[in-house]
Design a protein around this motif. Structure first.
Motif, PDB file in Angstrom:
ATOM      1  N   SER A 145      -6.055  12.632 -30.971  1.00  0.00           N
ATOM      2  CA  SER A 145      -5.626  11.305 -31.405  1.00  0.00           C
ATOM      3  C   SER A 145      -4.113  11.229 -31.559  1.00  0.00           C
ATOM      4  CB  SER A 145      -6.298  10.945 -32.733  1.00  0.00           C
ATOM      5  OG  SER A 145      -7.673  10.729 -32.546  1.00  0.00           O
ATOM      6  N   SER A 146      -3.501  12.297 -32.046  1.00  0.00           N
ATOM      7  CA  SER A 146      -2.047  12.302 -32.221  1.00  0.00           C
ATOM      8  C   SER A 146      -1.317  12.198 -30.891  1.00  0.00           C
ATOM      9  CB  SER A 146      -1.612  13.566 -32.964  1.00  0.00           C
ATOM     10  OG  SER A 146      -2.101  13.557 -34.282  1.00  0.00           O
ATOM     11  N   GLY A 188       8.490  11.743 -35.941  1.00  0.00           N
ATOM     12  CA  GLY A 188       7.443  12.650 -36.398  1.00  0.00           C
ATOM     13  C   GLY A 188       6.098  11.959 -36.461  1.00  0.00           C
ATOM     14  N   CYS A 189       5.064  12.751 -36.322  1.00  0.00           N
ATOM     15  CA  CYS A 189       3.701  12.237 -36.454  1.00  0.00           C
ATOM     16  C   CYS A 189       2.834  13.368 -36.985  1.00  0.00           C
ATOM     17  CB  CYS A 189       3.160  11.739 -35.113  1.00  0.00           C
ATOM     18  SG  CYS A 189       1.470  11.098 -35.220  1.00  0.00           S
ATOM     19  N   ARG A 190       2.178  13.107 -38.100  1.00  0.00           N
ATOM     20  CA  ARG A 190       1.268  14.076 -38.697  1.00  0.00           C
ATOM     21  C   ARG A 190      -0.084  13.401 -38.846  1.00  0.00           C
ATOM     22  NH1 ARG A 190       3.815  14.493 -43.183  1.00  0.00           N
ATOM     23  NH2 ARG A 190       2.438  13.378 -44.598  1.00  0.00           N
ATOM     24  N   CYS A 191      -1.131  14.118 -38.525  1.00  0.00           N
ATOM     25  CA  CYS A 191      -2.478  13.585 -38.690  1.00  0.00           C
ATOM     26  C   CYS A 191      -3.215  14.447 -39.708  1.00  0.00           C
ATOM     27  CB  CYS A 191      -3.229  13.572 -37.356  1.00  0.00           C
ATOM     28  SG  CYS A 191      -4.842  12.786 -37.463  1.00  0.00           S
ATOM     29  N   LEU A 235      -6.046   1.819 -30.537  1.00  0.00           N
ATOM     30  CA  LEU A 235      -6.315   2.175 -29.140  1.00  0.00           C
ATOM     31  C   LEU A 235      -6.821   3.610 -29.015  1.00  0.00           C
ATOM     32  CD1 LEU A 235      -3.364   0.484 -27.226  1.00  0.00           C
ATOM     33  CD2 LEU A 235      -5.813  -0.006 -26.961  1.00  0.00           C
ATOM     34  N   SER A 236      -6.234   4.508 -29.776  1.00  0.00           N
ATOM     35  CA  SER A 236      -6.701   5.889 -29.745  1.00  0.00           C
ATOM     36  C   SER A 236      -8.153   5.957 -30.184  1.00  0.00           C
ATOM     37  CB  SER A 236      -5.833   6.773 -30.641  1.00  0.00           C
ATOM     38  OG  SER A 236      -6.358   8.085 -30.667  1.00  0.00           O
TER      39      SER A 236
END
Length: 134
Positions: free
Chosen positions: A47-48, A64-67, A106-107
């Motif tokens: 998903s990320s 940055g992106c953290r899931c 969308l993911s």
């Protein structure tokens, strides 16, 4: 796509992927992540990739992106996941909420193969927050 899994010792196994990468798994969680933890990690990773890719295509300045993935399992055996929640923390410069909301949606609804596979038997939920980068 393919993978081979080979027993190392105790409940430790090494998975070798068709793309040439190795991942160690430990059923006791003593020396590596368990296979079920890797299922959560795979959902978050898949998903990320979607979220970052969609935001970059929308020309958002993501830094940055953290899931954060949380899974609940059934009490009995097999202890399958019953609920999985993915919370995305996106950081960047003036990242628009409408773009993050759209990317997560969308993911979840279209692109993430892992989440789509899991949702056949797991309640999948998603949320997000945005942090301004310094």
């Amino acid at each position: 796509m393919q993978a081979n899994v080979e027993w190392q010792n105790d409940l430790v196994f090494k998975a070798s992927t068709g793309s040439g990468h190795d991942v160690v798994m430990d059923g006791n969680k003593a020396t590596a992540a368990s296979p079920m933890e890797l299922v959560l990690a795979a959902a978050g990773g898949c998903s990320s990739v979607d979220v970052v890719s969609i935001l970059e295509k929308a020309r958002q300045q993501v830094t940055g992106c953290r899931c954060e993935v949380h899974g609940e399992r059934a009490d009995g055996i097999p202890a399958v996941f019953t609920k999985v929640h993915l919370h995305f923390v996106v950081s960047g410069h003036d990242v628009a909420e409408k773009h993050v909301e759209r990317a997560v949606q969308l993911s979840a609804e279209k692109y993430c193969s892992v989440a789509k596979m899991l949702e056949a038997s797991v309640v999948m939920t998603h949320s997000y927050s945005i942090e301004q980068a310094e």
